[in-house]
Scaffold this motif. Structure first.
Motif, mmCIF file in Angstrom:
data_model
loop_
_atom_site.group_PDB
_atom_site.id
_atom_site.type_symbol
_atom_site.label_atom_id
_atom_site.label_comp_id
_atom_site.label_asym_id
_atom_site.label_seq_id
_atom_site.Cartn_x
_atom_site.Cartn_y
_atom_site.Cartn_z
ATOM 1 N N LEU A 1 0.851 -1.493 0.189
ATOM 2 C CA LEU A 1 0.211 -0.411 -0.223
ATOM 3 C C LEU A 1 0.937 1.021 0.369
ATOM 4 N N VAL A 2 0.686 2.202 -0.950
ATOM 5 C CA VAL A 2 1.509 3.692 -0.787
ATOM 6 C C VAL A 2 0.688 4.438 -0.948
ATOM 7 N N ALA A 3 -0.673 4.769 -0.631
ATOM 8 C CA ALA A 3 -1.810 5.795 -0.293
ATOM 9 C C ALA A 3 -3.435 5.189 -0.308
ATOM 10 N N VAL A 4 -3.548 6.430 0.019
ATOM 11 C CA VAL A 4 -5.298 5.867 -0.011
ATOM 12 C C VAL A 4 -6.193 6.801 -1.166
ATOM 13 N N ALA A 5 -6.327 6.299 -1.700
ATOM 14 C CA ALA A 5 -7.047 7.697 -3.153
ATOM 15 C C ALA A 5 -8.663 7.755 -3.097
ATOM 16 N N PHE A 6 -8.964 9.161 -3.105
ATOM 17 C CA PHE A 6 -10.718 9.044 -3.673
ATOM 18 C C PHE A 6 -10.883 10.011 -4.923
ATOM 19 N N ARG A 7 -11.137 8.766 -5.804
ATOM 20 C CA ARG A 7 -10.987 9.385 -7.341
ATOM 21 C C ARG A 7 -12.498 8.861 -7.709
ATOM 22 N N PRO A 8 -13.855 9.232 -7.600
ATOM 23 C CA PRO A 8 -15.088 8.849 -8.032
ATOM 24 C C PRO A 8 -15.222 9.092 -9.690
ATOM 25 N N SER A 9 -14.833 9.753 -10.696
ATOM 26 C CA SER A 9 -14.906 9.742 -11.918
ATOM 27 C C SER A 9 -13.686 9.673 -12.863
ATOM 28 N N GLU A 10 -13.342 9.320 -14.121
ATOM 29 C CA GLU A 10 -12.032 9.306 -14.379
ATOM 30 C C GLU A 10 -11.333 10.543 -15.100
ATOM 31 N N ASP A 11 -12.439 11.785 -15.119
ATOM 32 C CA ASP A 11 -11.397 12.961 -15.290
ATOM 33 C C ASP A 11 -11.958 12.993 -14.193
ATOM 34 N N PHE A 12 -11.467 12.682 -12.928
ATOM 35 C CA PHE A 12 -11.235 13.055 -11.512
ATOM 36 C C PHE A 12 -9.602 13.180 -11.235
ATOM 37 N N SER A 13 -8.735 14.670 -10.875
ATOM 38 C CA SER A 13 -7.719 14.243 -10.064
ATOM 39 C C SER A 13 -7.505 13.879 -8.958
ATOM 40 N N GLN A 14 -7.352 12.009 -8.962
ATOM 41 C CA GLN A 14 -7.897 12.044 -7.834
ATOM 42 C C GLN A 14 -7.082 12.941 -6.360
ATOM 43 N N ILE A 15 -7.327 12.398 -4.787
ATOM 44 C CA ILE A 15 -7.152 12.802 -4.085
ATOM 45 C C ILE A 15 -6.765 11.821 -3.031
ATOM 46 N N LEU A 16 -5.095 11.968 -2.039
ATOM 47 C CA LEU A 16 -4.569 11.215 -1.698
ATOM 48 C C LEU A 16 -4.100 11.497 -0.520
#
Length: 234
Positions: free
Chosen positions: A203-218
């Motif tokens: 595990l490196v990080a946890v990501a919030f990414r609800p759509s393909e065009d969203f720049s994930q929050i880590l």
């Protein structure tokens, strides 16, 4: 630098049958399995690995960062936070629902595969590394988010996003369930999610990414080794 990952192209269902049950039937009742409760169904959904590409995950989780609530400033896409820090997030699980939440990743636990010793695992799952991700969620919006899954993924060292497993049988150490029933504005819940990183992944990080065009929050932080026997917020 963390590469921009994609969701696994394929998900597989792994039957977790209690050791000692015969016949391999999903209808067999499990033993305690550390939960203290029996249930008729004992399946979990886990994610497979995928090749990193420039496209993002599918839009099945909904559209990101669309909701507005007075006094709530959303965390910018692409933000990198530490474990213990809170992000204000918005997404649409479906066309009729807009979630606006304050979400804090509170703990990252690496647990041994023997945590699931009471379950009959397939060969692939036995070669994985399980992680418990502990999260605190407060509903800031106007929508009832009953039984809504938060689109959180584990980012592994190979740059792949992994989905949380879901259990039909009760697994008390880390239930890995969506948000609870009647989760309305102002309600708060502590959630624990289970991830299986294939091939002893890290595990490196946890990501919030609800759509393909969203720049994930880590969220990044220390991963604590745990025996996996108790769901305890760190």
């Amino acid at each position: 630098m963390i590469r921009r990952p994609v969701l696994p192209a394929l998900s597989v269902v792994v039957a977790l049958l209690v050791a000692g049950c015969g016949g391999g039937s999903d209808s067999s009742e499990p033993a305690d399995s550390g939960s203290g409760t029996s249930s008729a169904a004992t399946t979990a959904t886990t994610a497979t690995t995928a090749t990193t590409a420039t496209t993002g995950p599918t839009t099945s989780a909904g559209t990101a960062q669309t909701g507005t609530v007075e006094g709530v400033r959303l965390t910018p896409p692409g933000s990198r936070l530490k474990v213990g820090e809170t992000a204000h997030l918005s997404w649409q699980p479906d066309q009729k629902t807009t979630g606006v939440v304050a979400l804090t990743v509170t703990g990252l636990l690496k647990v041994p595969i023997r945590t699931f010793s009471a379950w009959r695992l397939d060969r692939r799952t036995k070669r994985s590394t399980p992680y418990f991700v502990q999260v605190s969620v407060r509903n800031l919006g106007h929508s009832d988010l009953s039984h809504v899954p938060v689109p959180l993924y584990v980012l592994d060292k190979r740059g792949t996003l992994l989905e949380a497993s879901t259990f039909k049988a009760k697994f008390t150490p880390c239930p890995s369930r969506p948000l609870p029933a009647k989760f309305r504005q102002g309600d708060k819940a502590d959630v624990c999610l289970v991830y299986f990183a294939p091939d002893h992944g890290e595990l490196v990080a946890v990501a919030f990414r609800p759509s393909e065009d969203f720049s994930q929050i880590l969220w990044e932080g220390r991963v604590i080794a745990s025996n996996g026997q108790r769901h305890k917020k760190h």
